[in-house]
Design an enzyme around this catalytic site. Sequence first.
Site, short mmCIF file in Angstrom:
data_model
loop_
_atom_site.label_atom_id
_atom_site.label_comp_id
_atom_site.label_asym_id
_atom_site.label_seq_id
_atom_site.Cartn_x
_atom_site.Cartn_y
_atom_site.Cartn_z
CG HIS A 109 -81.00 72.12 -36.75
ND1 HIS A 109 -80.27 71.35 -37.63
CD2 HIS A 109 -81.22 73.30 -37.37
CE1 HIS A 109 -80.04 72.04 -38.72
NE2 HIS A 109 -80.62 73.24 -38.60
CG HIS A 137 -83.99 77.19 -37.53
ND1 HIS A 137 -82.86 77.96 -37.57
CD2 HIS A 137 -83.75 76.14 -38.37
CE1 HIS A 137 -81.96 77.41 -38.39
NE2 HIS A 137 -82.49 76.30 -38.89
P1 AMP Z 1 -79.87 75.00 -41.09
O1 AMP Z 1 -79.58 75.92 -42.25
O2 AMP Z 1 -81.35 74.77 -40.90
O3 AMP Z 1 -79.07 73.72 -41.16
O4 AMP Z 1 -79.43 75.78 -39.80
C1 AMP Z 1 -78.19 75.62 -39.19
C2 AMP Z 1 -78.10 76.72 -38.17
O5 AMP Z 1 -77.06 76.39 -37.27
C3 AMP Z 1 -77.76 78.09 -38.78
O6 AMP Z 1 -78.78 79.01 -38.44
C4 AMP Z 1 -76.42 78.44 -38.14
O7 AMP Z 1 -76.31 79.81 -37.83
C5 AMP Z 1 -76.43 77.58 -36.89
N1 AMP Z 1 -75.12 77.21 -36.40
C6 AMP Z 1 -74.08 76.67 -37.09
N2 AMP Z 1 -73.03 76.44 -36.28
C7 AMP Z 1 -73.40 76.81 -35.05
C8 AMP Z 1 -72.76 76.82 -33.77
N3 AMP Z 1 -71.48 76.39 -33.62
N4 AMP Z 1 -73.45 77.30 -32.71
C9 AMP Z 1 -74.72 77.74 -32.85
N5 AMP Z 1 -75.39 77.75 -34.03
C10 AMP Z 1 -74.74 77.30 -35.11
#
Ligand code: AMP
Length: 127
Positions: free
Chosen positions: A101, A103
């Site tokens: 993903h 950001h």
């Molecule tokens: P990363 O640390 O790059 O893997 O980012 C994962 C991101 O996913 C974090 O910023 C979380 O806040 C976000 N996240 C986790 N679960 C959910 C969810 N159910 N809906 C939206 N965002 C999420």
Amino acid sequence: MAKEECIFCKIVKGEIPAERVYEDDNFIGILDINPEMEGHTLIIPKKHFKTILDTPNSLGNEFLEAIKNVAMKLIKDKKADGFNIIFNVNKIAGQEVDHVHCHIIPRKENDGMKLKMINGLRDKKKK
Ligand code: AMP
């Protein structure tokens, strides 16, 4: 992690709710549940790949297009002046969800957000 347990696969399938702000054939954009800034959006491929390194190049154009579409929308809707666009790759670099993903974090003048790396680079440039 098995695909069936992946939280982003479940969001793609609609099994877990999320605020979708973007969708095309191969990607969705959702608002991050724990945003760094208002409008913080995640671009997620509908198919499961662990990191950007596992993601086929053939999705590259569409990935870029999704990022740009969401960024333009954030300029319009949230009056963003700029962005930090980040891929965390593997746990050591802060990847918590093992489904690739991107950001997109909107930035504004004096928004108070501090990214250590970026502020560090700025400090070095000033010297
Ligand atoms: P990363 O640390 O790059 O893997 O980012 C994962 C991101 O996913 C974090 O910023 C979380 O806040 C976000 N996240 C986790 N679960 C959910 C969810 N159910 N809906 C939206 N965002 C999420």
